[in-house]
Design an enzyme around this catalytic site. Structure first.
Site, PDB file in Angstrom:
ATOM      1  N   ASN A  45     -10.145  -0.124  -0.450  1.00  0.00           N
ATOM      2  CA  ASN A  45      -8.312  -0.496  -0.147  1.00  0.00           C
ATOM      3  C   ASN A  45      -8.056  -0.549  -1.460  1.00  0.00           C
ATOM      4  O   ASN A  45      -8.535  -2.152  -1.375  1.00  0.00           O
ATOM      5  CB  ASN A  45      -8.185  -1.432   1.201  1.00  0.00           C
ATOM      6  CG  ASN A  45      -6.530  -1.220   1.535  1.00  0.00           C
ATOM      7  OD1 ASN A  45      -5.777  -0.936   0.812  1.00  0.00           O
ATOM      8  ND2 ASN A  45      -6.578  -1.552   1.807  1.00  0.00           N
ATOM      9  N   HIS A  86      -3.137   6.770   2.447  1.00  0.00           N
ATOM     10  CA  HIS A  86      -3.823   5.581   1.939  1.00  0.00           C
ATOM     11  C   HIS A  86      -5.612   5.358   2.075  1.00  0.00           C
ATOM     12  O   HIS A  86      -5.355   5.684   3.831  1.00  0.00           O
ATOM     13  CB  HIS A  86      -2.731   4.341   2.587  1.00  0.00           C
ATOM     14  CG  HIS A  86      -3.480   3.052   2.049  1.00  0.00           C
ATOM     15  ND1 HIS A  86      -3.408   2.700   1.149  1.00  0.00           N
ATOM     16  CD2 HIS A  86      -3.195   1.910   3.111  1.00  0.00           C
ATOM     17  CE1 HIS A  86      -4.040   1.337   0.896  1.00  0.00           C
ATOM     18  NE2 HIS A  86      -3.649   1.011   2.349  1.00  0.00           N
ATOM     19  N   CYS A 116       0.389  -1.252   0.043  1.00  0.00           N
ATOM     20  CA  CYS A 116      -0.109   0.263  -0.403  1.00  0.00           C
ATOM     21  C   CYS A 116       0.884   1.514  -0.167  1.00  0.00           C
ATOM     22  O   CYS A 116       0.323   2.329  -0.405  1.00  0.00           O
ATOM     23  CB  CYS A 116      -0.760   0.111   1.543  1.00  0.00           C
ATOM     24  SG  CYS A 116      -1.846  -1.629   1.252  1.00  0.00           S
TER      25      CYS A 116
HETATM   26  C1  4VN Z   1      -3.747  -0.111   6.749  1.00  0.00           C
HETATM   27  C2  4VN Z   1      -4.850  -0.355   8.005  1.00  0.00           C
HETATM   28  C3  4VN Z   1      -5.341  -1.750   7.219  1.00  0.00           C
HETATM   29  C4  4VN Z   1      -7.043  -2.249   8.270  1.00  0.00           C
HETATM   30  C5  4VN Z   1      -6.813  -2.761   8.719  1.00  0.00           C
HETATM   31  C6  4VN Z   1      -7.702  -2.888   9.867  1.00  0.00           C
HETATM   32  C7  4VN Z   1      -9.034  -2.685   9.594  1.00  0.00           C
HETATM   33  C8  4VN Z   1      -8.002  -1.947   7.555  1.00  0.00           C
HETATM   34  C9  4VN Z   1     -10.232  -4.198  11.087  1.00  0.00           C
HETATM   35  C10 4VN Z   1     -10.613  -4.404  12.143  1.00  0.00           C
HETATM   36  C11 4VN Z   1     -12.203  -4.195  11.336  1.00  0.00           C
HETATM   37  C12 4VN Z   1     -12.325  -3.197  10.487  1.00  0.00           C
HETATM   38  C13 4VN Z   1     -11.671  -3.003   9.372  1.00  0.00           C
HETATM   39 CL1  4VN Z   1      -5.326   0.445   8.740  1.00  0.00          CL
HETATM   40  C14 4VN Z   1      -4.906  -2.184   6.092  1.00  0.00           C
HETATM   41  C15 4VN Z   1      -4.367  -1.801   5.033  1.00  0.00           C
HETATM   42  C16 4VN Z   1      -3.490  -2.654   3.925  1.00  0.00           C
HETATM   43  O1  4VN Z   1      -3.388  -1.611   2.960  1.00  0.00           O
HETATM   44  C17 4VN Z   1      -3.259  -0.391   5.943  1.00  0.00           C
HETATM   45  N1  4VN Z   1      -8.977  -1.877   8.300  1.00  0.00           N
HETATM   46  N2  4VN Z   1     -10.330  -3.660  10.419  1.00  0.00           N
HETATM   47  C18 4VN Z   1     -13.192  -4.011  13.159  1.00  0.00           C
HETATM   48  O2  4VN Z   1     -13.481  -5.546  13.099  1.00  0.00           O
HETATM   49  O3  4VN Z   1     -13.484  -2.850  13.194  1.00  0.00           O
END
Ligand code: 4VN
Length: 307
Positions: free
Chosen positions: A264, A234, A114
């Site tokens: 994403n 990002h 990313c």
């Molecule tokens: C940066 C990030 C993420 C990412 C990590 C976790 C996440 C996005 C986990 C908890 C879930 C909701 C979604 Cl911060 C991914 C990348 C990779 O590009 C970079 N979402 N979540 C919940 O249960 O609330």
């Protein structure tokens, strides 16, 4: 003789097919409410079976040539940031080079998940400001749908497909990049992986924590006491953007967001935001922008740019 890097054009290209949260709720145990409240994502564009990363990157390259009125022969380099190339060899960039007939350009893919586009733009700026190259393309392009595990609702709802990029040349009269810091911590690589012939795997909690601990530190160092018009981070999760604004003591309105429409898109996310916001007229020439990528590797990095 050696000019500074200038952005001559910005462009993006995404697949036509839109998949809403409700569409996903038909094929897996999730809901629009869950996805929106936890991530801010409402829909994503996904590649059709016959569409690849190269198609989106090539469409961006064509648009950049048209908009900038630069001919393909004038290009000295093409860098494509991607973690979802349709082949390891040849590179996506080599396929784009052939597609547009950029016979004088060297071309390669850069893989930093990313953070890929931010890393690529930093490198391209050095090619130009050193005098080694005069003109080139930097593109972020992904088909995340090809590496997502569609039986894993915790990751499948997060990602989308698309590409975006910039036409750069050496006609700038002042530096494009005012400050930069690119970082990697390979010791934490296991938190976000996509091994050959395997699906993407993410420790969501660990990556969330990484994004809120290491990334703000990096952004603060790069920003220092500069007046930033907009932060283009990002587009992983709207809650990250909320918390980042708080941590940095900046108004949330300065954190541009389009993840609700695209999800994403990994290396495509920062240029897709930049290109769309420039097209909307939100981002304009003369502004100071903070670009930041963060993700697998682990990799993270920020550029303070003056357009
Ligand atoms: C940066 C990030 C993420 C990412 C990590 C976790 C996440 C996005 C986990 C908890 C879930 C909701 C979604 Cl911060 C991914 C990348 C990779 O590009 C970079 N979402 N979540 C919940 O249960 O609330």
């Amino acid at each position: 003789m050696t000019g500074y890097t200038k952005i001559l054009a910005m462009a993006h290209a995404v697949p036509e097919k839109i998949v809403t949260n409700d569409d996903l709720a038909q094929i897996m145990d999730t809901s629009d409410e869950w996805i929106r409240s936890r991530t801010g994502i409402a829909q994503r564009h996904l590649a059709a079976d016959n569409e690849t990363t190269t198609d989106f990157a090539a469409a961006v390259a064509e648009k950049l040539l048209t908009q900038s009125k630069i001919s393909a022969e004038q290009l000295d380099f093409i860098i494509v940031a991607t973690m979802t190339a349709d082949s390891v060899m040849p590179s996506t960039a080599a396929k784009v080079q052939a597609h547009i007939g950029a016979v004088n350009a060297f071309a390669y893919d850069l893989t930093a998940a990313c953070s890929g586009f931010v890393f690529a733009l930093a490198q391209a700026d050095k090619l130009i400001s050193s005098g080694a190259s005069r003109c080139g393309l930097v593109i972020g392009a992904e088909t995340m749908s090809s590496v997502v595990d569609w039986s894993d609702r915790s990751t499948a709802v997060l990602f989308g497909d698309g590409a975006a990029g910039l036409m750069l040349d050496d006609s700038g009269t002042a530096p494009l990049i005012l400050a930069e810091k690119l970082q990697t911590d390979g010791t934490r690589a296991d938190k976000l992986t996509c091994f050959k012939n395997e699906f993407l795997k993410m420790d969501g909690r660990a990556i969330f924590d990484f994004a809120l601990r290491d990334v703000p530190k990096n952004i603060m160092e790069v920003t220092a006491d500069a007046e930033v018009d907009y932060f283009l981070l990002h587009q992983a999760n709207a809650r990250i953007l909320d918390k980042m604004a708080k941590k940095l003591g900046q108004p949330r309105e300065k954190f541009l967001q389009n993840l609700q429409h695209y999800g994403n898109t990994s290396a495509a996310s920062v240029p897709l935001l930049l290109s769309e916001m420039a097209e909307n007229g939100v981002v304009k020439e003369g502004q100071t922008l903070l670009l930041s990528g963060f993700g697998g590797g682990l990799t993270w990095g920020s550029l303070l740019i003056q357009t």
